[in-house]
Design a protein around this motif. Sequence first.
Motif, PDB file in Angstrom:
ATOM      1  N   SER A 185       8.363   6.237 -10.345  1.00 33.97           N
ATOM      2  CA  SER A 185       8.237   5.700  -9.169  1.00 33.97           C
ATOM      3  C   SER A 185       6.916   6.391  -8.262  1.00 33.97           C
ATOM      4  CB  SER A 185       9.358   6.083  -8.155  1.00 33.97           C
ATOM      5  OG  SER A 185       9.284   5.611  -6.970  1.00 33.97           O
ATOM      6  N   HIS A 186       6.224   5.437  -7.768  1.00 36.70           N
ATOM      7  CA  HIS A 186       4.839   5.779  -6.983  1.00 36.70           C
ATOM      8  C   HIS A 186       4.466   4.920  -5.919  1.00 36.70           C
ATOM      9  CE1 HIS A 186       3.851   3.176 -10.082  1.00 36.70           C
ATOM     10  NE2 HIS A 186       2.822   2.855  -9.282  1.00 36.70           N
ATOM     11  N   THR A 187       3.508   5.557  -4.980  1.00 32.44           N
ATOM     12  CA  THR A 187       3.199   4.686  -3.721  1.00 32.44           C
ATOM     13  C   THR A 187       1.732   4.138  -4.299  1.00 32.44           C
ATOM     14  OG1 THR A 187       4.538   5.949  -2.226  1.00 32.44           O
ATOM     15  CG2 THR A 187       2.501   4.849  -1.488  1.00 32.44           C
ATOM     16  N   HIS A 188       1.535   3.059  -3.693  1.00 29.23           N
ATOM     17  CA  HIS A 188       0.125   2.244  -3.942  1.00 29.23           C
ATOM     18  C   HIS A 188      -0.587   2.680  -2.715  1.00 29.23           C
ATOM     19  CE1 HIS A 188       0.352   0.649  -8.030  1.00 29.23           C
ATOM     20  NE2 HIS A 188       1.700   0.356  -7.678  1.00 29.23           N
ATOM     21  N   ASP A 210      10.700  -4.131 -11.674  1.00 25.33           N
ATOM     22  CA  ASP A 210      10.917  -2.911 -10.874  1.00 25.33           C
ATOM     23  C   ASP A 210      11.881  -2.912  -9.863  1.00 25.33           C
ATOM     24  OD1 ASP A 210      10.262  -4.525  -8.538  1.00 25.33           O
ATOM     25  OD2 ASP A 210       8.178  -3.667  -8.360  1.00 25.33           O
ATOM     26  N   GLU A 211      12.391  -2.071  -9.014  1.00 24.38           N
ATOM     27  CA  GLU A 211      13.697  -2.128  -8.296  1.00 24.38           C
ATOM     28  C   GLU A 211      13.678  -3.310  -7.549  1.00 24.38           C
ATOM     29  OE1 GLU A 211      11.095   0.900  -6.265  1.00 24.38           O
ATOM     30  OE2 GLU A 211      11.147   0.067  -8.164  1.00 24.38           O
ATOM     31  N   SER A 222       2.983   0.366  -0.225  1.00 22.78           N
ATOM     32  CA  SER A 222       4.157  -0.185  -0.815  1.00 22.78           C
ATOM     33  C   SER A 222       4.505   0.897  -2.125  1.00 22.78           C
ATOM     34  CB  SER A 222       3.935  -1.708  -1.426  1.00 22.78           C
ATOM     35  OG  SER A 222       2.830  -1.455  -2.438  1.00 22.78           O
ATOM     36  N   ARG A 223       5.738   0.851  -2.320  1.00 20.36           N
ATOM     37  CA  ARG A 223       6.293   1.980  -3.513  1.00 20.36           C
ATOM     38  C   ARG A 223       6.875   1.256  -4.406  1.00 20.36           C
ATOM     39  NH1 ARG A 223       6.362   7.008  -3.772  1.00 20.36           N
ATOM     40  NH2 ARG A 223       8.358   8.159  -4.937  1.00 20.36           N
ATOM     41  N   HIS A 224       7.001   1.524  -5.735  1.00 20.23           N
ATOM     42  CA  HIS A 224       8.078   1.057  -6.849  1.00 20.23           C
ATOM     43  C   HIS A 224       7.940   1.583  -7.966  1.00 20.23           C
ATOM     44  CE1 HIS A 224       4.667  -1.817  -8.986  1.00 20.23           C
ATOM     45  NE2 HIS A 224       4.255  -0.493  -8.704  1.00 20.23           N
TER      46      HIS A 224
END
Length: 179
Positions: free
Chosen positions: A57-60, A75-76, A92-94
């Motif tokens: 999981s990471h943030t863009h 992704d989730e 955003s995060r995924h």
Amino acid sequence: MNLHDDFSQRVLLSTAQMPWVPSPIAGVERRMLDRIGGEVARATSIVRYAPGSQFPSHTHGGGEEFIVLEGVFQDEHGDYPAGSYVRNPPKSRHKPGSEPGCTIFVKLWQFDPQDRQEIVANIANLVLLPEPDRPGVSAATLFADARETVRIEQWVPGGLIEQAMPDGAELLVLEGSAT
């Protein structure tokens, strides 16, 4: 790393001829088209996920947009089959991956920092309309703002397609060929 980072210069790449370069994540490889920076970079790439591979999981921080070229990206937030266009704005995060495997065209860190517009679209469902000033071209806009326009265009076979591009352009041929 800097790769094709002088955007005032014309570059033409045949991605099928480029080597796959391993990413830091097992089972994920990429063909780097342009890049400014290290592992977290302003980048345009073709990325291939082996079946069952995934990133943590990471943030863009600078946003991300991609087109699924083959397979199913996951992704989730959902499953995105071939033909999906996804736009994840800055912050955003995924947790991306692919159980069946997939190949995507992805652009990272190329958004206005204040942009928060999310988009998920299936290219196959778009209605392409004839362009009145460009014979032989039908098109649909996926995203547009003051900085850029992201479009899908269909050109007639054998047509002579003309387009003024005073600020430059980035073209990705998804099907067929162009000279």
